[in-house]
Motif scaffolding. Structure first.
Motif, PDB file in Angstrom:
ATOM      1  N   TYR A  16      47.102  42.003  40.332  1.00 37.54           N
ATOM      2  CA  TYR A  16      48.102  42.828  39.650  1.00 37.54           C
ATOM      3  C   TYR A  16      48.245  42.452  38.176  1.00 37.54           C
ATOM      4  O   TYR A  16      48.619  43.286  37.349  1.00 37.54           O
ATOM      5  CB  TYR A  16      49.443  42.898  40.388  1.00 37.54           C
ATOM      6  N   PHE A  17      47.929  41.213  37.796  1.00 33.74           N
ATOM      7  CA  PHE A  17      47.867  40.891  36.377  1.00 33.74           C
ATOM      8  C   PHE A  17      46.764  41.701  35.701  1.00 33.74           C
ATOM      9  O   PHE A  17      46.955  42.249  34.611  1.00 33.74           O
ATOM     10  CB  PHE A  17      47.615  39.389  36.170  1.00 33.74           C
ATOM     11  N   ARG A  18      45.601  41.788  36.360  1.00 35.13           N
ATOM     12  CA  ARG A  18      44.501  42.561  35.786  1.00 35.13           C
ATOM     13  C   ARG A  18      44.829  44.049  35.730  1.00 35.13           C
ATOM     14  O   ARG A  18      44.463  44.740  34.784  1.00 35.13           O
ATOM     15  CB  ARG A  18      43.226  42.322  36.598  1.00 35.13           C
ATOM     16  N   ALA A  19      45.538  44.530  36.747  1.00 33.93           N
ATOM     17  CA  ALA A  19      45.956  45.931  36.719  1.00 33.93           C
ATOM     18  C   ALA A  19      46.911  46.187  35.563  1.00 33.93           C
ATOM     19  O   ALA A  19      46.804  47.190  34.846  1.00 33.93           O
ATOM     20  CB  ALA A  19      46.610  46.301  38.053  1.00 33.93           C
ATOM     21  N   PHE A  20      47.846  45.263  35.363  1.00 31.24           N
ATOM     22  CA  PHE A  20      48.839  45.433  34.298  1.00 31.24           C
ATOM     23  C   PHE A  20      48.175  45.505  32.929  1.00 31.24           C
ATOM     24  O   PHE A  20      48.516  46.357  32.098  1.00 31.24           O
ATOM     25  CB  PHE A  20      49.850  44.288  34.338  1.00 31.24           C
ATOM     26  N   LEU A  41      47.153  49.313  43.679  1.00 26.78           N
ATOM     27  CA  LEU A  41      46.858  50.175  44.830  1.00 26.78           C
ATOM     28  C   LEU A  41      45.465  50.778  44.725  1.00 26.78           C
ATOM     29  O   LEU A  41      44.729  50.848  45.729  1.00 26.78           O
ATOM     30  CB  LEU A  41      47.905  51.282  44.933  1.00 26.78           C
ATOM     31  N   ASP A  42      45.076  51.198  43.533  1.00 31.55           N
ATOM     32  CA  ASP A  42      43.734  51.761  43.366  1.00 31.55           C
ATOM     33  C   ASP A  42      42.650  50.701  43.552  1.00 31.55           C
ATOM     34  O   ASP A  42      41.561  50.991  44.065  1.00 31.55           O
ATOM     35  CB  ASP A  42      43.603  52.432  42.002  1.00 31.55           C
ATOM     36  N   PHE A  43      42.934  49.459  43.131  1.00 31.90           N
ATOM     37  CA  PHE A  43      41.988  48.371  43.386  1.00 31.90           C
ATOM     38  C   PHE A  43      41.760  48.207  44.891  1.00 31.90           C
ATOM     39  O   PHE A  43      40.620  48.060  45.357  1.00 31.90           O
ATOM     40  CB  PHE A  43      42.504  47.060  42.803  1.00 31.90           C
ATOM     41  N   ILE A  44      42.851  48.214  45.644  1.00 30.37           N
ATOM     42  CA  ILE A  44      42.730  48.062  47.100  1.00 30.37           C
ATOM     43  C   ILE A  44      41.925  49.211  47.683  1.00 30.37           C
ATOM     44  O   ILE A  44      41.016  49.002  48.509  1.00 30.37           O
ATOM     45  CB  ILE A  44      44.124  47.987  47.759  1.00 30.37           C
ATOM     46  N   SER A  45      42.235  50.436  47.260  1.00 29.27           N
ATOM     47  CA  SER A  45      41.517  51.596  47.778  1.00 29.27           C
ATOM     48  C   SER A  45      40.024  51.479  47.489  1.00 29.27           C
ATOM     49  O   SER A  45      39.188  51.765  48.369  1.00 29.27           O
ATOM     50  CB  SER A  45      42.065  52.887  47.162  1.00 29.27           C
ATOM     51  N   ALA A 165      36.502  38.887  37.405  1.00 28.31           N
ATOM     52  CA  ALA A 165      36.850  38.511  36.027  1.00 28.31           C
ATOM     53  C   ALA A 165      36.458  39.592  35.030  1.00 28.31           C
ATOM     54  O   ALA A 165      37.126  39.782  34.011  1.00 28.31           O
ATOM     55  CB  ALA A 165      36.181  37.194  35.661  1.00 28.31           C
ATOM     56  N   ARG A 166      35.378  40.320  35.302  1.00 32.96           N
ATOM     57  CA  ARG A 166      34.949  41.403  34.414  1.00 32.96           C
ATOM     58  C   ARG A 166      35.432  42.768  34.903  1.00 32.96           C
ATOM     59  O   ARG A 166      34.953  43.806  34.438  1.00 32.96           O
ATOM     60  CB  ARG A 166      33.428  41.394  34.282  1.00 32.96           C
ATOM     61  N   GLY A 167      36.378  42.750  35.829  1.00 30.86           N
ATOM     62  CA  GLY A 167      36.938  43.995  36.325  1.00 30.86           C
ATOM     63  C   GLY A 167      36.556  44.251  37.767  1.00 30.86           C
ATOM     64  O   GLY A 167      35.487  43.827  38.226  1.00 30.86           O
ATOM     65  N   VAL A 168      37.433  44.941  38.481  1.00 29.91           N
ATOM     66  CA  VAL A 168      37.167  45.253  39.884  1.00 29.91           C
ATOM     67  C   VAL A 168      35.928  46.126  40.013  1.00 29.91           C
ATOM     68  O   VAL A 168      35.117  45.956  40.936  1.00 29.91           O
ATOM     69  CB  VAL A 168      38.401  45.939  40.520  1.00 29.91           C
ATOM     70  N   GLY A 169      35.754  47.057  39.085  1.00 29.48           N
ATOM     71  CA  GLY A 169      34.596  47.943  39.144  1.00 29.48           C
ATOM     72  C   GLY A 169      33.301  47.278  38.730  1.00 29.48           C
ATOM     73  O   GLY A 169      32.221  47.861  38.904  1.00 29.48           O
ATOM     74  N   ASN A 170      33.380  46.068  38.213  1.00 29.85           N
ATOM     75  CA  ASN A 170      32.183  45.350  37.758  1.00 29.85           C
ATOM     76  C   ASN A 170      32.175  43.943  38.331  1.00 29.85           C
ATOM     77  O   ASN A 170      31.777  42.988  37.671  1.00 29.85           O
ATOM     78  CB  ASN A 170      32.171  45.298  36.219  1.00 29.85           C
ATOM     79  N   HIS A 171      32.632  43.835  39.589  1.00 28.95           N
ATOM     80  CA  HIS A 171      32.764  42.502  40.180  1.00 28.95           C
ATOM     81  C   HIS A 171      31.404  41.942  40.608  1.00 28.95           C
ATOM     82  O   HIS A 171      30.420  42.673  40.732  1.00 28.95           O
ATOM     83  CB  HIS A 171      33.725  42.538  41.374  1.00 28.95           C
ATOM     84  N   VAL A 299      48.993  56.381  46.114  1.00 28.84           N
ATOM     85  CA  VAL A 299      49.355  56.249  47.526  1.00 28.84           C
ATOM     86  C   VAL A 299      48.506  57.188  48.375  1.00 28.84           C
ATOM     87  O   VAL A 299      48.022  56.801  49.449  1.00 28.84           O
ATOM     88  CB  VAL A 299      50.865  56.524  47.728  1.00 28.84           C
ATOM     89  N   SER A 300      48.276  58.398  47.904  1.00 27.36           N
ATOM     90  CA  SER A 300      47.424  59.333  48.644  1.00 27.36           C
ATOM     91  C   SER A 300      46.009  58.812  48.786  1.00 27.36           C
ATOM     92  O   SER A 300      45.390  58.910  49.843  1.00 27.36           O
ATOM     93  CB  SER A 300      47.415  60.702  47.957  1.00 27.36           C
ATOM     94  N   ARG A 301      45.487  58.225  47.701  1.00 29.20           N
ATOM     95  CA  ARG A 301      44.131  57.660  47.758  1.00 29.20           C
ATOM     96  C   ARG A 301      44.073  56.496  48.741  1.00 29.20           C
ATOM     97  O   ARG A 301      43.100  56.353  49.489  1.00 29.20           O
ATOM     98  CB  ARG A 301      43.698  57.209  46.365  1.00 29.20           C
ATOM     99  N   LEU A 302      45.117  55.656  48.733  1.00 27.77           N
ATOM    100  CA  LEU A 302      45.149  54.530  49.648  1.00 27.77           C
ATOM    101  C   LEU A 302      45.183  55.011  51.102  1.00 27.77           C
ATOM    102  O   LEU A 302      44.426  54.509  51.951  1.00 27.77           O
ATOM    103  CB  LEU A 302      46.363  53.646  49.359  1.00 27.77           C
ATOM    104  N   LEU A 303      46.029  55.968  51.387  1.00 22.67           N
ATOM    105  CA  LEU A 303      46.137  56.466  52.767  1.00 22.67           C
ATOM    106  C   LEU A 303      44.848  57.136  53.218  1.00 22.67           C
ATOM    107  O   LEU A 303      44.422  56.991  54.382  1.00 22.67           O
ATOM    108  CB  LEU A 303      47.309  57.455  52.870  1.00 22.67           C
ATOM    109  N   ALA A 304      44.202  57.854  52.315  1.00 28.09           N
ATOM    110  CA  ALA A 304      42.924  58.474  52.665  1.00 28.09           C
ATOM    111  C   ALA A 304      41.873  57.418  52.969  1.00 28.09           C
ATOM    112  O   ALA A 304      41.065  57.566  53.903  1.00 28.09           O
ATOM    113  CB  ALA A 304      42.465  59.387  51.527  1.00 28.09           C
TER     114      ALA A 304
END
Length: 308
Positions: A16-20, A41-45, A165-171, A299-304
């Motif tokens: 959540y620090f990285r999200a912020f 939430l989008d990271f989790i999804s 460290a370089r982002g969730v999309g570039n882990h 939230v919709s993306r997470l539930l999907a």
């Protein structure tokens, strides 16, 4: 456990620090900032969608600076303290105000969604992660931006780190091979390596004059920190004079630092159910939070993702 069971453990504060800091400012109708909530939430999804774990634990910092670690090394995370509190209460960490107000919202949303949050009084999220991963009895992906958790990597036990460290999309998927290639040490040696190298971001001074290259060379020759300290004390050992003097001069630090750096793996945790839910635990509450805090899309993306 079923053969296809797989656990994902999230270093929640790291995420959540990285999200912020990484997600543009977004507010709810009442002006409450929610970019960290949306990003988390989008990271989790994204991670659940990519890796399809059957179980998920959001590890929590019930105490981000445990007193027992501070008692051993007073400088531990001291630069992050806003208010130091005596006794068992955790010190208050410096957190940007717009993030601080979002953390309770994250907790509420996770609870309503039915996602498992696990913390332990007197311990950091790292210790929760270490305990959960060590006793998982299934393959584990640890999601973190903290290199200290490389000590948990274990190909034989199916534990790897998804390093963000370089982002969730570039882990990066960190395995035994990656640790050896980067640092020339085994994951089982990483805590000793980090103890000698030090870490300014955690207030760990390390051994003056011992950098990563020397630390890895000493571990290659002497096996572990105990072996290195013993060799430094033995005038007949093959340790060269420079490292020997530095290790001996840091004897007091090296006596306590390994306990501070090592992630706990056997703490008592309240029983928890980490299986990912197919539907939210409290749909009405989740809808209410989504509406109030401008979270309908994440939230919709997470539930999907959870239903998928």
């Amino acid at each position: 456990m079923a053969n296809d069971d797989r656990l994902m453990v999230l270093d929640s504060a790291s995420m959540y620090f990285r999200a912020f800091f990484g997600v543009p400012e977004v507010t709810a109708a009442d002006g409450t900032p929610v970019n960290a909530v949306r990003g988390f939430l989008d990271f989790i999804s994204r991670l659940v969608g990519d890796y399809r774990p059957t179980h998920l634990v959001c590890a929590w910092d019930n105490d981000w600076r445990p007193r027992w670690r501070v008692d051993l090394i007073p400088s531990y995370k001291s630069h992050r303290v806003v208010v130091a509190r005596p006794g068992p209460q955790p010190d208050i960490e410096e957190v940007p105000d717009p993030l601080e107000v979002q953390v309770p919202i994250i907790v509420e949303v996770l609870a309503a969604a039915g996602l498992c949050v696990v913390g332990a009084d007197g311990y950091e999220a790292d210790d929760v992660i270490g305990t959960v991963a060590t006793g998982a009895a299934m393959p584990v992906d640890v999601v973190t931006g903290d290199r200290d958790l490389f000590q948990l990597v274990d190909d034989a036990e199916g534990v790897r780190v998804l390093y963000i460290a370089r982002g969730v999309g570039n882990h990066e998927r960190v395995t035994d091979h990656v640790v050896v290639e980067k640092y020339r040490v085994l994951p089982s040696q990483y805590a000793d390596f980090a103890t000698m190298r030090g870490d300014a971001s955690d207030g760990l001074p390390g051994v003056p004059g011992i950098g990563e290259k020397t630390a890895s060379s000493l571990l290659l020759k002497f096996g572990d920190l105990k072996g290195i300290v013993a060799a430094a004390a033995d005038a007949d050992s093959e340790m060269s004079p420079g490292p020997r003097r530095r290790i001996l001069d840091a004897a007091d630090y090296l006596e306590v630092a390994p306990t501070v750096v090592a992630v706990a793996r056997d703490i008592d945790l309240t029983p928890y159910d980490a299986r990912l839910p197919a539907e939210p635990a409290d749909p009405a509450r989740l809808d209410e939070l989504a509406e109030r805090y401008n979270l309908s899309s994440p939230v919709s993306r997470l539930l999907a993702t959870l239903a998928g």
